[in-house]
Write a protein that holds these residues in place. Sequence first.
Motif, short mmCIF file in Angstrom:
data_model
loop_
_atom_site.label_atom_id
_atom_site.label_comp_id
_atom_site.label_asym_id
_atom_site.label_seq_id
_atom_site.Cartn_x
_atom_site.Cartn_y
_atom_site.Cartn_z
N PHE A 223 1.00 -1.24 -0.04
CA PHE A 223 -0.05 -0.13 -0.02
C PHE A 223 0.88 1.37 0.00
CE2 PHE A 223 -4.23 1.81 1.70
CZ PHE A 223 -4.92 1.21 0.44
N ALA A 224 1.94 1.25 -0.43
CA ALA A 224 3.04 2.19 -0.46
C ALA A 224 2.76 3.73 -0.94
CB ALA A 224 4.28 1.66 -0.90
N ALA A 225 1.98 3.50 -1.99
CA ALA A 225 1.41 4.61 -2.75
C ALA A 225 0.63 5.35 -1.80
CB ALA A 225 0.75 4.28 -4.14
N ILE A 226 0.02 5.01 -0.90
CA ILE A 226 -0.83 5.97 -0.26
C ILE A 226 -0.81 5.54 1.37
CG2 ILE A 226 -2.79 4.02 -0.12
CD1 ILE A 226 -4.57 6.52 -0.61
N SER A 227 -0.01 4.84 1.75
CA SER A 227 0.14 4.00 3.23
C SER A 227 0.38 5.27 4.15
CB SER A 227 1.05 3.08 3.31
OG SER A 227 2.16 3.53 3.03
N SER A 228 1.11 6.49 3.95
CA SER A 228 1.25 7.29 4.73
C SER A 228 0.09 8.19 5.01
CB SER A 228 2.48 8.24 4.43
OG SER A 228 2.57 9.46 5.18
N VAL A 229 -0.69 8.77 4.20
CA VAL A 229 -1.72 9.51 4.29
C VAL A 229 -2.95 8.63 4.94
CG1 VAL A 229 -3.68 10.66 2.87
CG2 VAL A 229 -1.19 11.18 2.64
N TRP A 230 -3.06 7.32 4.34
CA TRP A 230 -4.19 6.52 4.56
C TRP A 230 -3.86 5.97 6.47
CZ3 TRP A 230 -8.27 4.22 3.32
CH2 TRP A 230 -8.89 3.06 3.97
N GLY A 231 -2.77 6.00 6.81
CA GLY A 231 -2.46 5.62 8.32
C GLY A 231 -2.90 6.82 9.08
N SER A 232 -2.54 8.01 8.67
CA SER A 232 -3.17 9.17 9.32
C SER A 232 -4.71 9.30 9.28
CB SER A 232 -2.79 10.58 8.78
OG SER A 232 -1.21 10.47 8.71
N PHE A 233 -5.27 9.01 8.15
CA PHE A 233 -6.76 8.93 8.20
C PHE A 233 -7.33 7.89 9.11
CE2 PHE A 233 -10.26 6.48 6.28
CZ PHE A 233 -11.51 7.57 6.42
N VAL A 234 -6.61 6.72 9.20
CA VAL A 234 -7.29 5.81 10.20
C VAL A 234 -7.13 6.11 11.39
CG1 VAL A 234 -7.01 3.18 10.88
CG2 VAL A 234 -7.00 3.77 8.52
N THR A 235 -6.02 6.79 11.91
CA THR A 235 -5.53 7.33 13.05
C THR A 235 -6.73 8.10 13.53
OG1 THR A 235 -3.22 6.71 13.04
CG2 THR A 235 -3.93 8.22 14.69
N ASN A 236 -7.11 9.01 12.60
CA ASN A 236 -8.12 10.13 12.88
C ASN A 236 -9.56 9.49 13.23
OD1 ASN A 236 -6.23 12.15 12.55
ND2 ASN A 236 -6.80 12.71 10.40
N CYS A 237 -9.75 8.49 12.50
CA CYS A 237 -11.06 7.95 12.59
C CYS A 237 -11.12 7.17 14.07
CB CYS A 237 -11.14 6.73 11.45
SG CYS A 237 -11.67 7.17 9.95
N ILE A 238 -10.03 6.60 14.64
CA ILE A 238 -10.00 5.98 15.90
C ILE A 238 -10.13 6.87 17.00
CG2 ILE A 238 -8.55 4.44 17.32
CD1 ILE A 238 -7.66 2.93 14.93
N THR A 239 -9.33 8.05 16.64
CA THR A 239 -9.25 8.77 17.95
C THR A 239 -10.28 10.12 18.05
OG1 THR A 239 -7.60 10.30 16.70
CG2 THR A 239 -6.60 8.68 18.06
N CYS A 240 -10.77 10.42 17.00
CA CYS A 240 -12.00 11.67 16.87
C CYS A 240 -13.40 11.26 17.03
CB CYS A 240 -11.76 12.13 15.73
SG CYS A 240 -10.14 12.89 15.14
#
Length: 255
Positions: A92-109
């Motif tokens: 998932f390298a082409a999007i993994s950095s932004v994707w990881g931030s998105f998932v973290t926000n989903c969990i914490t927000c």
Amino acid sequence: MLHSIQEWTIQHAQQTEHVHWFMDLPELLAFISVVILWGVTRVPSLRDCWSANLGNPQIIGTMPRNRFQDIMQHLRFDDRSTRSDRAKTDKFAAISSVWGSFVTNCITCYNPGLHITVDEQLFPSKTRCCFLHYIASKPDKFGIKFWVACDLKSKYICNVLPYLGKDPNRPSGERLSENVVMRLMEPFLDKGRNITTDNFFTSLSLAQKLLRRKTTILGTVNKIRREIPQSARYSDRNEFTTQVGCRCFQPLLPR
């Protein structure tokens, strides 16, 4: 996330088109708003969003079509110069950095309620990649599959995982379905919640794992599962209840 997308999009454009190419954050937000409006209006094609007959006035007033297409051409979610090295260990390298931030926000927000549902979602796509799936039973047969945990009441995405094929980190002998549920639910366990699943995920061993983490499960179950008693497999009843520890596990047999 927006700053990262801005940086990598500008980097790609300057390397491939024009050294002075630039896009500021308000323009990126305008681009995203056009993408959302495009999905809402459901016009036959992107070009029709700016047409005299089918065009959306909000889209036309937000951004010229040529500029939208220019940004779309260069839009990137990672540093392309390092992608090949990262792709050796991350599909998932082409999007993994932004994707990881998105998932973290989903969990914490967002703090979900007591009931969470877990299921798969196939997002339509025909992009050439090693984890593209074909599922004949889906309306859009080609796409990228995601495992998703959603709050039952609000439909909010609590956690989500892309399915990238065989996971070398999954313990030997553990079912894929159990691994997916436990990974999705990890941030929400030990809180007395209940999850709802379909017969791909539901199993006695999963129910026992969840119960040890103060979480219950309700779902349909395939009658060919090893843990289903013979009396239930050949029963005329379409529903039965079995006890798991001190909680009820209530699978529904398919008709």
